[in-house]
Every structure is written in C-alpha cells, then in structure tokens.
Design an enzyme around this catalytic site. Structure first.
Site, mmCIF file in Angstrom:
data_model
loop_
_atom_site.group_PDB
_atom_site.id
_atom_site.type_symbol
_atom_site.label_atom_id
_atom_site.label_comp_id
_atom_site.label_asym_id
_atom_site.label_seq_id
_atom_site.Cartn_x
_atom_site.Cartn_y
_atom_site.Cartn_z
ATOM 1 N N PHE A 73 -1.233 5.025 0.642
ATOM 2 C CA PHE A 73 0.134 4.555 0.595
ATOM 3 C C PHE A 73 0.477 4.119 -0.995
ATOM 4 C CE2 PHE A 73 3.185 1.006 0.895
ATOM 5 C CZ PHE A 73 4.253 1.514 1.111
ATOM 6 N N ASP A 144 -9.080 -1.774 -0.637
ATOM 7 C CA ASP A 144 -7.578 -1.567 0.118
ATOM 8 C C ASP A 144 -8.315 -1.368 1.486
ATOM 9 O OD1 ASP A 144 -5.592 -0.809 1.410
ATOM 10 O OD2 ASP A 144 -4.551 0.310 -0.463
ATOM 11 N N HIS A 147 -6.181 -0.601 6.396
ATOM 12 C CA HIS A 147 -6.344 -0.049 7.550
ATOM 13 C C HIS A 147 -7.361 -0.444 8.235
ATOM 14 C CE1 HIS A 147 -4.257 3.995 5.979
ATOM 15 N NE2 HIS A 147 -3.269 2.761 6.054
ATOM 16 N N GLN A 170 1.685 -5.749 8.132
ATOM 17 C CA GLN A 170 3.204 -5.019 8.301
ATOM 18 C C GLN A 170 3.491 -4.691 9.817
ATOM 19 O OE1 GLN A 170 3.439 -1.517 7.980
ATOM 20 N NE2 GLN A 170 5.711 -1.293 8.085
ATOM 21 N N LYS A 173 1.105 -1.943 11.402
ATOM 22 C CA LYS A 173 -0.406 -2.202 11.248
ATOM 23 C C LYS A 173 -0.719 -2.559 12.625
ATOM 24 C CE LYS A 173 0.153 -1.120 7.052
ATOM 25 N NZ LYS A 173 -0.494 -0.375 6.024
ATOM 26 N N ARG A 202 0.194 -22.854 -9.536
ATOM 27 C CA ARG A 202 -0.247 -24.228 -9.485
ATOM 28 C C ARG A 202 -1.845 -24.270 -9.291
ATOM 29 N NH1 ARG A 202 4.563 -24.493 -5.844
ATOM 30 N NH2 ARG A 202 5.994 -25.823 -7.029
ATOM 31 N N TYR A 209 4.680 -29.957 -10.207
ATOM 32 C CA TYR A 209 5.288 -29.231 -11.201
ATOM 33 C C TYR A 209 4.438 -28.816 -12.346
ATOM 34 C CZ TYR A 209 9.490 -29.777 -8.270
ATOM 35 O OH TYR A 209 10.602 -29.617 -7.320
ATOM 36 N N ARG A 219 3.827 -17.157 -0.745
ATOM 37 C CA ARG A 219 3.026 -17.620 0.396
ATOM 38 C C ARG A 219 3.675 -17.131 1.763
ATOM 39 N NH1 ARG A 219 5.056 -21.841 -3.415
ATOM 40 N NH2 ARG A 219 7.108 -21.672 -1.834
HETATM 41 C C1 LIG Z 1 0.249 -0.589 4.511
HETATM 42 C C2 LIG Z 1 -0.674 -0.136 3.498
HETATM 43 C C3 LIG Z 1 -0.620 -1.149 2.194
HETATM 44 C C4 LIG Z 1 0.478 -2.151 1.948
HETATM 45 O O1 LIG Z 1 0.775 -2.968 2.836
HETATM 46 P P1 LIG Z 1 2.438 -3.752 2.976
HETATM 47 O O2 LIG Z 1 2.008 -4.874 3.897
HETATM 48 O O3 LIG Z 1 3.342 -2.821 3.438
HETATM 49 O O4 LIG Z 1 2.727 -4.181 1.277
HETATM 50 C C5 LIG Z 1 -1.338 -0.863 1.256
HETATM 51 N N1 LIG Z 1 -2.398 0.249 1.424
HETATM 52 C C6 LIG Z 1 -2.510 0.774 2.242
HETATM 53 C C7 LIG Z 1 -3.520 1.951 2.358
HETATM 54 C C8 LIG Z 1 -1.530 0.706 3.634
HETATM 55 O O5 LIG Z 1 -1.443 1.603 4.706
#
Ligand SMILES: *Cc1c(COP(=O)(O)O)cnc(C)c1O
Length: 391
Positions: A73, A144, A147, A170, A173, A202, A209, A219
């Site tokens: 992605f 990353d 998945h 997301q 997922k 922070r 602040y 967040r």
């Molecule tokens: C979904 C995904 C992301 C990013 O996730 P979001 O929550 O959509 O920003 C990053 N890397 C891979 C391989 C993904 O499938």
C-alpha cells in the site's frame, strides 16, 4: 465482525463523557502490545501515522534514504516522504511477495538509514536476514505490520522484531475501529519519542503547554479504543480459524499446475492472513488470461480479485510529467542525489502485479465447506480452461 458488545462498549464511552484521555486507550495499548509480545504500544489515528511515528522515533529525517518494497500500500513509501526522507525501492521475492533482503542490501548507500519490510498478507518478511543487515550496516528496521496482527516469527509476535512496527485498524483490516493504528516497540526511549510525536511534541513530565519536538496530533480516541478492546477478544480465535482455512486451501490447490501457492517458512510459527493469495501462471492456462479466470470465478460465486495494478513506483505520485518529481524532499539539497523513479525496475514486483490473485481475509472466517467450494470452483475453471480461452 461486530455484535452487541461493541455497541454497548461505545455507548458506555459516550455516556461516561470521557471521550479522550480515559483508561481505555492505555488498556488497549497494553493489551495489544502483550498480544504481539512487545513491551510498549503507542496508539494513533491510523497505520500511515504509525509508520510516520516509527520513522520519526528512529531518527529518520531529511537527507536519509529508506528502503521499501514496491508491492505494498502507498503508505509504506509515502510515510517516508512525509518525514522528508527518500523511499528507495528494492524488489520482492516471487515466492513470498515480501521484500528480498538480497536486493535490499544492493540498494544500501551511505545515505541509508532504515528498511521497512512489509509482512505482506500476514506472512513475515525474513526477519533474520533483515536483522543481520541492520547489524552489518547500522540500520533501523521498521516493520510495516499492517497485515500481521497475530503473526509470530520463531515464537515472537511481529511488531517488535525490528526496532518498531506499525499496525492498522482501518475498516478493511482483520480487527478494526473504522480508523486506528498502533506502533509497537521493545525500546522504551523509542516509544517515548513516538508518544511525544503523537501528542504535539509534549514531553514526559513536562507541562501541558510545553512542547519539546515538532510533533503532530495523532491521538486515538476512547471510542476507538473501546471498539478495539472488544475486537481484540475475538482475534486469537479468528487468527487460528483463518490459518486453518488457508491451510485447507493450500492443500486443495497444491496440485493444479496453473496455480502457484505462496511459500511458507518454517520459522513462521503463527501466520495471520489479511489476504489469501496465489499466483495465476498464465503459461499453463491454454490461452485463458487472469481476467478471464476472475470472471469465471465470479460466475462461480467466488470473490477473487487482483490487487495492486502496478508497483508503487509507477504511481503518478512518483512519475510527475517532465523532469520527474520536483517536490521536497525529492528536490532536497540535503539529500544531494538525483532521484528519478522512471528508471526504477523491480522485475518480480512487476510480474506479481500481473499474476497474483487475492481472496479477502473475511472469506477465511467461513466454514471448511466454504473452502471446499472455493477449491472446487478453481478446479472446475481449471478443467474448462480451453473453453474459457475461446469465449
Ligand atoms: C492498510 C495499510 C497501511 C496503512 O494503514 P491505514 O490505517 O489505512 O493508514 C500501511 N501499509 C499496509 C501494507 C497496509 O495494508
């Protein structure tokens, strides 16, 4: 998957008036970090933000290069650009669709600061090889892991196998709060920097602040955390079910010459499936192509699709007309090298964009009989390949 428990968890948060900075976000951070065998979890708004947070917390910035795969992605590469660093594409392995450590090593220069292996579809990249590269060349490894909720490499969860790892929650997922993300790490200082970055710069023990670094606001809300705490209670059982169903499909499809399965690795001790993938080997299909195969599978009621149409470096983002990408950081004087993505070629990634077929993770939550239906449909279409080519 959602039931009354999510609905009442969200309602409880709404009624409590504590939509932000309550107990649920920190409970989820601890629970998810525990689930993946990591010491710390830093929640955030989405997986893209988690990658950005990881890069910042690893000290990646202007002038640095970060090696990424092109079969992923866009966030894997765009997060690098967001922190003013340069994504450098290395090829993937045909058998696993994961970043090839040998090609990654070839792409290392004196500017390289980090590598982002993607555990694609839930299968971990070769973390032994990437750990070795990190030691040899003094690099950070940011997984990353968007998945790979529940995946284990040699008995340990993904996310804290390298310096840190990013997860997404997301909507598409395997567990979700609509949007959401988390960065995991075993490194307390790294996690503290990520917390600071996600919370407007922070500092630990600092005044409200008082801002110590150029942060952002990433967040997570209590509503998202309430959803994820319920979603997490189902995850273990779902990981095992998807793994068993994928194993069934592997067995049932293994003898069809026109299909190549994704290779497993004995160091993978538990495997999450965000997708069930296989390769369509056109040379065996008597003239029928992948698009015809998909059409026939759809007609059988099986939702198979293709995924990424091209490697990331062929996206318009990387291929501005004329002189190539001009935006910062690609034109950054700190980097001092010319980057032209038009000349990038990763043959395996290009080939896999033509061959790979995806079945969505949700299908793997069905019954074994449904897996048999999928395998029977592939077999039927395979046996009809000559007619298929003629239509
Ligand atoms: C979904 C995904 C992301 C990013 O996730 P979001 O929550 O959509 O920003 C990053 N890397 C891979 C391989 C993904 O499938």
């Amino acid at each position: 998957m959602v039931d009354e428990r999510e609905i009442s968890a969200v309602t409880d948060v709404l009624r409590s008036g504590q939509w932000w900075y309550g107990q649920k976000v920190s409970r989820f951070e601890q629970a998810f970090a525990g689930f993946q065998d990591a010491r710390r979890g830093v929640s955030c708004t989405n997986g893209t933000a988690a990658l950005e947070m990881g890069l910042v917390a690893c000290g990646v910035g202007a002038g640095d290069e970060v090696i990424v795969p092109p079969y992923t992605f866009v966030a894997t590469a765009s997060a690098v650009l967001r922190v003013n660093a340069i994504p450098i594409f290395a090829d993937i392995e045909l058998e696993t669709c994961n970043l090839d450590p040998r090609d990654a090593e070839r792409k290392i220069t004196e500017c390289t600061k980090a590598i982002i292996p993607v555990h694609f579809a839930g299968l971990p990249a070769d973390m032994d090889a990437f750990g070795e590269l990190a030691r040899k060349h003094d690099l950070r490894i940011i997984e990353d892991a968007c998945h790979s909720w529940g995946t284990r490499w040699k008995g340990k969860g993904t996310g804290a196998l390298g310096d840190c790892g990013a997860f997404s929650f997301q909507m598409s997922k395997n567990i979700t709060s609509g949007e959401g993300g988390i960065l995991l790490s075993d490194d307390e200082d790294l996690a503290d920097r990520a917390v600071s970055y996600s919370n407007c710069g922070r500092g630990k023990g600092g005044a409200w602040y008082e801002h110590f670094l150029l942060g952002s606001n990433l967040r997570m809300t209590e509503i998202q955390a309430a959803l994820l705490l319920v979603q997490l209670t189902r995850l273990e059982e779902q990981v095992l079910r998807r793994e068993a169903n994928a194993g069934y499909l592997d067995g049932a499809l293994a003898d069809i010459p026109g299909i190549a399965l994704i290779k497993n690795d004995s160091r993978v001790t538990r495997r999450s499936y965000h997708l069930y993938m296989f390769r369509f080997l056109e040379e065996h299909w008597a003239g029928a192509d992948r698009a015809r195969f998909w059409e026939a599978m759809q007609a059988e009621g099986i939702p198979v699709r293709g995924g990424y149409p091209h490697p990331l470096y062929r996206s318009p983002l990387f291929l501005k007309e004329g002189e190539g990408p001009r935006f910062c950081p690609l034109s950054c004087p700190y980097h001092g090298r010319k980057v032209d993505y038009r000349s990038v070629v990763c043959p395996n990634a290009e080939r896999l964009c033509e061959e790979v077929c995806w079945i969505n993770q949700s299908v793997l939550l069905a019954e074994e009989q449904d897996m048999r239906d999928i395998a029977d449909a592939v077999q039927k279409v395979w046996e009809s390949r000559e007619q298929l080519a003629d239509v």
